[in-house]
Motif scaffolding. Structure first.
Motif, PDB file in Angstrom:
ATOM      1  N   ARG A 106     -92.519  10.287  -4.727  1.00  0.00           N
ATOM      2  CA  ARG A 106     -92.621  10.382  -6.186  1.00  0.00           C
ATOM      3  C   ARG A 106     -93.953   9.843  -6.675  1.00  0.00           C
ATOM      4  O   ARG A 106     -94.590  10.404  -7.570  1.00  0.00           O
ATOM      5  CB  ARG A 106     -91.464   9.631  -6.858  1.00  0.00           C
ATOM      6  CG  ARG A 106     -90.113  10.320  -6.692  1.00  0.00           C
ATOM      7  CD  ARG A 106     -88.986   9.488  -7.268  1.00  0.00           C
ATOM      8  NE  ARG A 106     -87.697  10.108  -7.058  1.00  0.00           N
ATOM      9  CZ  ARG A 106     -87.097  10.902  -7.925  1.00  0.00           C
ATOM     10  NH1 ARG A 106     -87.684  11.159  -9.093  1.00  0.00           N
ATOM     11  NH2 ARG A 106     -85.923  11.447  -7.673  1.00  0.00           N
ATOM     12  N   GLY A 107     -94.388   8.732  -6.080  1.00  0.00           N
ATOM     13  CA  GLY A 107     -95.674   8.155  -6.459  1.00  0.00           C
ATOM     14  C   GLY A 107     -96.837   9.067  -6.099  1.00  0.00           C
ATOM     15  O   GLY A 107     -97.755   9.273  -6.901  1.00  0.00           O
ATOM     16  N   ILE A 108     -96.793   9.642  -4.902  1.00  0.00           N
ATOM     17  CA  ILE A 108     -97.859  10.550  -4.461  1.00  0.00           C
ATOM     18  C   ILE A 108     -97.915  11.787  -5.349  1.00  0.00           C
ATOM     19  O   ILE A 108     -99.003  12.223  -5.769  1.00  0.00           O
ATOM     20  CB  ILE A 108     -97.635  10.944  -2.987  1.00  0.00           C
ATOM     21  CG1 ILE A 108     -97.851   9.723  -2.083  1.00  0.00           C
ATOM     22  CG2 ILE A 108     -98.572  12.075  -2.580  1.00  0.00           C
ATOM     23  CD1 ILE A 108     -97.439   9.961  -0.639  1.00  0.00           C
ATOM     24  N   TYR A 109     -96.752  12.357  -5.658  1.00  0.00           N
ATOM     25  CA  TYR A 109     -96.729  13.552  -6.502  1.00  0.00           C
ATOM     26  C   TYR A 109     -97.237  13.242  -7.906  1.00  0.00           C
ATOM     27  O   TYR A 109     -97.932  14.060  -8.528  1.00  0.00           O
ATOM     28  CB  TYR A 109     -95.310  14.114  -6.589  1.00  0.00           C
ATOM     29  CG  TYR A 109     -94.764  14.652  -5.297  1.00  0.00           C
ATOM     30  CD1 TYR A 109     -95.599  14.909  -4.204  1.00  0.00           C
ATOM     31  CD2 TYR A 109     -93.410  14.924  -5.143  1.00  0.00           C
ATOM     32  CE1 TYR A 109     -95.095  15.415  -3.016  1.00  0.00           C
ATOM     33  CE2 TYR A 109     -92.893  15.427  -3.958  1.00  0.00           C
ATOM     34  CZ  TYR A 109     -93.743  15.665  -2.897  1.00  0.00           C
ATOM     35  OH  TYR A 109     -93.241  16.159  -1.717  1.00  0.00           O
ATOM     36  N   ALA A 110     -96.886  12.054  -8.422  1.00  0.00           N
ATOM     37  CA  ALA A 110     -97.333  11.680  -9.763  1.00  0.00           C
ATOM     38  C   ALA A 110     -98.852  11.532  -9.795  1.00  0.00           C
ATOM     39  O   ALA A 110     -99.520  11.943 -10.761  1.00  0.00           O
ATOM     40  CB  ALA A 110     -96.661  10.383 -10.207  1.00  0.00           C
ATOM     41  N   ILE A 111     -99.413  10.927  -8.742  1.00  0.00           N
ATOM     42  CA  ILE A 111    -100.874  10.781  -8.668  1.00  0.00           C
ATOM     43  C   ILE A 111    -101.532  12.157  -8.596  1.00  0.00           C
ATOM     44  O   ILE A 111    -102.539  12.422  -9.267  1.00  0.00           O
ATOM     45  CB  ILE A 111    -101.266   9.916  -7.456  1.00  0.00           C
ATOM     46  CG1 ILE A 111    -100.767   8.478  -7.665  1.00  0.00           C
ATOM     47  CG2 ILE A 111    -102.773   9.939  -7.236  1.00  0.00           C
ATOM     48  CD1 ILE A 111    -100.946   7.590  -6.454  1.00  0.00           C
ATOM     49  N   ARG A 112    -100.963  13.043  -7.770  1.00  0.00           N
ATOM     50  CA  ARG A 112    -101.521  14.394  -7.655  1.00  0.00           C
ATOM     51  C   ARG A 112    -101.510  15.103  -9.005  1.00  0.00           C
ATOM     52  O   ARG A 112    -102.499  15.724  -9.400  1.00  0.00           O
ATOM     53  CB  ARG A 112    -100.709  15.213  -6.645  1.00  0.00           C
ATOM     54  CG  ARG A 112    -101.178  16.653  -6.509  1.00  0.00           C
ATOM     55  CD  ARG A 112    -100.245  17.468  -5.639  1.00  0.00           C
ATOM     56  NE  ARG A 112    -100.755  18.823  -5.439  1.00  0.00           N
ATOM     57  CZ  ARG A 112    -100.527  19.839  -6.248  1.00  0.00           C
ATOM     58  NH1 ARG A 112     -99.790  19.645  -7.338  1.00  0.00           N
ATOM     59  NH2 ARG A 112    -101.030  21.037  -5.994  1.00  0.00           N
ATOM     60  N   ALA A 113    -100.389  15.019  -9.723  1.00  0.00           N
ATOM     61  CA  ALA A 113    -100.281  15.693 -11.015  1.00  0.00           C
ATOM     62  C   ALA A 113    -101.296  15.153 -12.015  1.00  0.00           C
ATOM     63  O   ALA A 113    -101.817  15.897 -12.847  1.00  0.00           O
ATOM     64  CB  ALA A 113     -98.863  15.544 -11.567  1.00  0.00           C
ATOM     65  N   SER A 114    -101.597  13.854 -11.916  1.00  0.00           N
ATOM     66  CA  SER A 114    -102.523  13.244 -12.881  1.00  0.00           C
ATOM     67  C   SER A 114    -103.973  13.638 -12.654  1.00  0.00           C
ATOM     68  O   SER A 114    -104.793  13.569 -13.574  1.00  0.00           O
ATOM     69  CB  SER A 114    -102.389  11.717 -12.827  1.00  0.00           C
ATOM     70  OG  SER A 114    -102.863  11.206 -11.585  1.00  0.00           O
ATOM     71  N   VAL A 115    -104.320  14.068 -11.433  1.00  0.00           N
ATOM     72  CA  VAL A 115    -105.716  14.403 -11.146  1.00  0.00           C
ATOM     73  C   VAL A 115    -105.969  15.910 -11.170  1.00  0.00           C
ATOM     74  O   VAL A 115    -107.115  16.340 -11.107  1.00  0.00           O
ATOM     75  CB  VAL A 115    -106.151  13.837  -9.768  1.00  0.00           C
ATOM     76  CG1 VAL A 115    -106.017  12.322  -9.747  1.00  0.00           C
ATOM     77  CG2 VAL A 115    -105.342  14.445  -8.631  1.00  0.00           C
ATOM     78  N   ILE A 116    -104.899  16.709 -11.247  1.00  0.00           N
ATOM     79  CA  ILE A 116    -105.072  18.154 -11.299  1.00  0.00           C
ATOM     80  C   ILE A 116    -105.491  18.541 -12.719  1.00  0.00           C
ATOM     81  O   ILE A 116    -104.753  18.317 -13.676  1.00  0.00           O
ATOM     82  CB  ILE A 116    -103.777  18.892 -10.911  1.00  0.00           C
ATOM     83  CG1 ILE A 116    -103.415  18.596  -9.456  1.00  0.00           C
ATOM     84  CG2 ILE A 116    -103.928  20.393 -11.127  1.00  0.00           C
ATOM     85  CD1 ILE A 116    -104.393  19.141  -8.455  1.00  0.00           C
ATOM     86  N   GLU A 117    -106.662  19.105 -12.863  1.00  0.00           N
ATOM     87  CA  GLU A 117    -107.165  19.481 -14.177  1.00  0.00           C
ATOM     88  C   GLU A 117    -106.763  20.907 -14.554  1.00  0.00           C
ATOM     89  O   GLU A 117    -106.494  21.198 -15.718  1.00  0.00           O
ATOM     90  CB  GLU A 117    -108.690  19.350 -14.219  1.00  0.00           C
ATOM     91  CG  GLU A 117    -109.171  17.914 -14.061  1.00  0.00           C
ATOM     92  CD  GLU A 117    -110.681  17.820 -14.134  1.00  0.00           C
ATOM     93  OE1 GLU A 117    -111.339  18.892 -14.191  1.00  0.00           O
ATOM     94  OE2 GLU A 117    -111.205  16.694 -14.149  1.00  0.00           O
TER      95      GLU A 117
END
Length: 398
Positions: free
Chosen positions: A41-52
Motif C-alpha cells: 500500500r505504501g509503495i503504490y501510494a508513493i507511485r501514485a504521488s509521483v505519476i504526473e
C-alpha cells in the motif's frame, strides 16, 4: 505424533508443544502478510504521488489482459452501495490519449503494465486532458446547496458524454454551456453543474437525482442517458445494489479479498500474467476478416439492426421498459419541485430502440428533446430570454 503408549502427561506435553508451534507459525504468517500488505500500500501510494501523466492504452477489442493492482490508486471511480459506483473525492489527474498509432502493440501494452512507465518518443506529443473532481466526486467546483434569489441553476445529469471523457476540464459540455450563457446573458447569474459520471445509466441517474441533485435546488434539469443503458453487460443495473449480500461465502470472501487485499491482488495478477496468451493486432484483424468472410459479423454490428437487437436486449444494463420508466420518474420528480427538464440523446446509434423510447417519453411528457445525432440547434439556443418579465427562460417550468 504422540504415541498412545506414552504416559498421558508426556502425550499432553508433546501435543501442547505441537499446538504452540502451529499457533506461532500462524501468527508469523499473519504478521508477514500484514507487513506485506502495508508495504504494498505504501509503495503504490508513493507511485501514485509521483505519476504526473497517466496513459490510457486503448486496446482493439478491449483485450487489455490482466491489469496491474498498482493502477487502483489512480482510478477515478469507486464502488457505492446504492449507485453501484461514483467518482472518487478530490481527484486531480492528467491523462494521455494513446489510442493514436504506436510503433508496436507491445509498446502500448507496456504503458499499462510497467510499474514506472516512461513515454516513448512516439507518444510524447499525444494529446492530454485533465480531470479535477470535487469532494463529492463530480467534475466541477464544489457545490453549494444554498442559492441566491437571482441565481439560475442548471444541473446536467448524464454519462461520460456529460462528464466530458477525452476532453479538458473546461471543454465538457456543461462547462461550455455555462461559458456561453454568461457571454450571451452577462446580466444574468448562471451556474451550470456537471453531475455526469463515467459509465452511468438512467438507473444510476434516477438514484443520483433522488440522493443529491434535487438538494441543489435546480431551476432546470438536463438529462442525458442512453449509451450505457443499451450496452450488453449480462446484468441489470437494478439488480446490482445488495448483490454481494446474496453471494455464497466462498465467493463473497474472494470478492472481499479482490477489493481489499493488495497482496491477494498482486498474486492474482502475477498468476494471470503467467497464463495469459495475448492476441496480437494481426490475430485480431485476421479474426475480424474471417468472421466477415464466412458471413457472420461481430456482435456490435449485428446489434445495430433492430430485428437482431431484440434477442440481446435481456442482457442489457437497463431494459427498454425500465429506461422509459426511469426517465418518466426523473421528469415527474423534477416537475413536482417546479424544475424544468430537457432531455438529451447522445448515442451514436441512430436506429437504437432507446432513441425511439426517449422520443415517446418526450412526446408524452411534453418535454423538449435535443437529439445530438440529428444536428440542429445547440443547447444555448433553447435558453432564450423570455418576453415575460416574470420568466427567465421559455423552457423554465416546462
Amino acid at each position: 505424533m504422540p504415541s498412545l503408549r506414552q504416559p498421558p502427561a508426556e502425550r499432553c506435553s508433546r501435543l501442547g508443544g505441537l499446538v504452540k508451534s502451529v499457533v506461532a507459525s500462524l501468527v508469523a504468517l499473519v504478521v508477514f502478510l500484514l507487513m506485506a500488505e502495508l508495504g504494498l500500500r505504501g509503495i503504490y501510494a508513493i507511485r501514485a504521488s509521483v505519476i504526473e501523466r497517466i496513459a490510457l492504452p486503448y486496446m482493439l477489442g478491449d483485450l487489455y489482459g490482466p491489469v496491474p493492482p498498482w493502477w487502483d490508486n489512480l482510478r477515478i471511480l469507486k464502488p457505492d452501495e446504492g449507485l453501484i459506483w461514483k467518482g472518487n473525492s478530490n481527484v486531480q489527474r492528467t491523462y494521455i490519449d494513446v489510442f493514436s498509432p504506436v510503433e508496436t502493440e507491445e509498446e502500448r501494452r507496456v504503458q499499462l503494465r510497467a510499474f514506472l512507465p516512461s513515454r516513448p518518443d512516439s507518444l510524447k506529443n499525444n494529446p492530454a486532458w485533465q480531470i479535477s473532481l470535487d469532494s463529492e466526486g463530480f467534475r466541477d467546483q464544489e457545490f453549494v446547496d444554498q442559492k441566491t434569489s437571482s441565481a439560475f441553476r442548471i444541473v446536467c445529469l448524464g454519462d461520460s458524454w456529460t462528464f466530458g471523457a477525452n476532453v479538458g476540464q473546461d471543454q465538457a459540455y456543461p462547462q461550455q454551456l455555462q461559458r456561453l450563457l454568461r457571454q450571451g446573458f452577462p446580466q444574468a447569474n448562471f451556474r451550470v453543474l456537471n453531475m455526469g459520471v463515467l459509465g452511468y445509466s438512467s438507473y444510476q441517474g434516477l438514484e443520483l437525482l433522488k440522493r443529491r441533485a434535487l438538494d441543489l435546488n435546480p431551476d432546470l434539469l438536463v438529462i442525458g442517458y442512453a449509451i450505457n443503458d443499451s450496452s450488453i453487460a449480462g446484468f441489470r443495473d437494478k439488480d446490482m445494489p445488495g448483490y454481494g449480500k446474496t453471494m455464497r461465502w466462498t465467493k463473497a470472501l474472494g470478492s472481499f479479498l479482490k477489493k481489499n487485499s493488495e497482496t491477494y491482488k498482486l498474486l492474482r495478477y502475477l498468476a494471470h500474467t503467467i497464463t495469459e496468451r495475448p492476441k496480437t493486432m494481426t490475430d485480431i484483424l485476421q479474426g475480424m476478416a474471417a468472421s466477415t468472410a464466412d458471413g457472420s459479423e461481430v456482435l456490435e454490428r449485428r446489434m445495430m439492426e433492430p430485428s437482431e437487437y431484440a434477442q440481446y436486449e435481456p442482457w442489457t444494463r437497463v431494459s427498454l421498459v425500465d429506461y422509459a420508466q426511469n426517465l418518466r420518474a426523473m421528469i415527474e420528480l423534477a416537475q413536482s419541485r417546479g424544475v424544468g427538464v430537457i432531455l438529451l440523446y447522445n448515442e451514436l446509434w441512430e436506429s437504437s430502440p432507446y432513441r425511439a423510447a426517449l422520443e415517446k417519453v418526450a412526446q408524452a411528457t411534453s418535454v423538449r428533446l435535443i437529439d445530438s445525432t440529428r444536428g440542429g440547434g445547440r443547447l444555448p439556443r433553447l435558453l432564450r430570454p423570455s418576453a415575460s418579465a416574470t420568466g427567465i427562460f421559455h423552457c423554465r417550468g416546462t
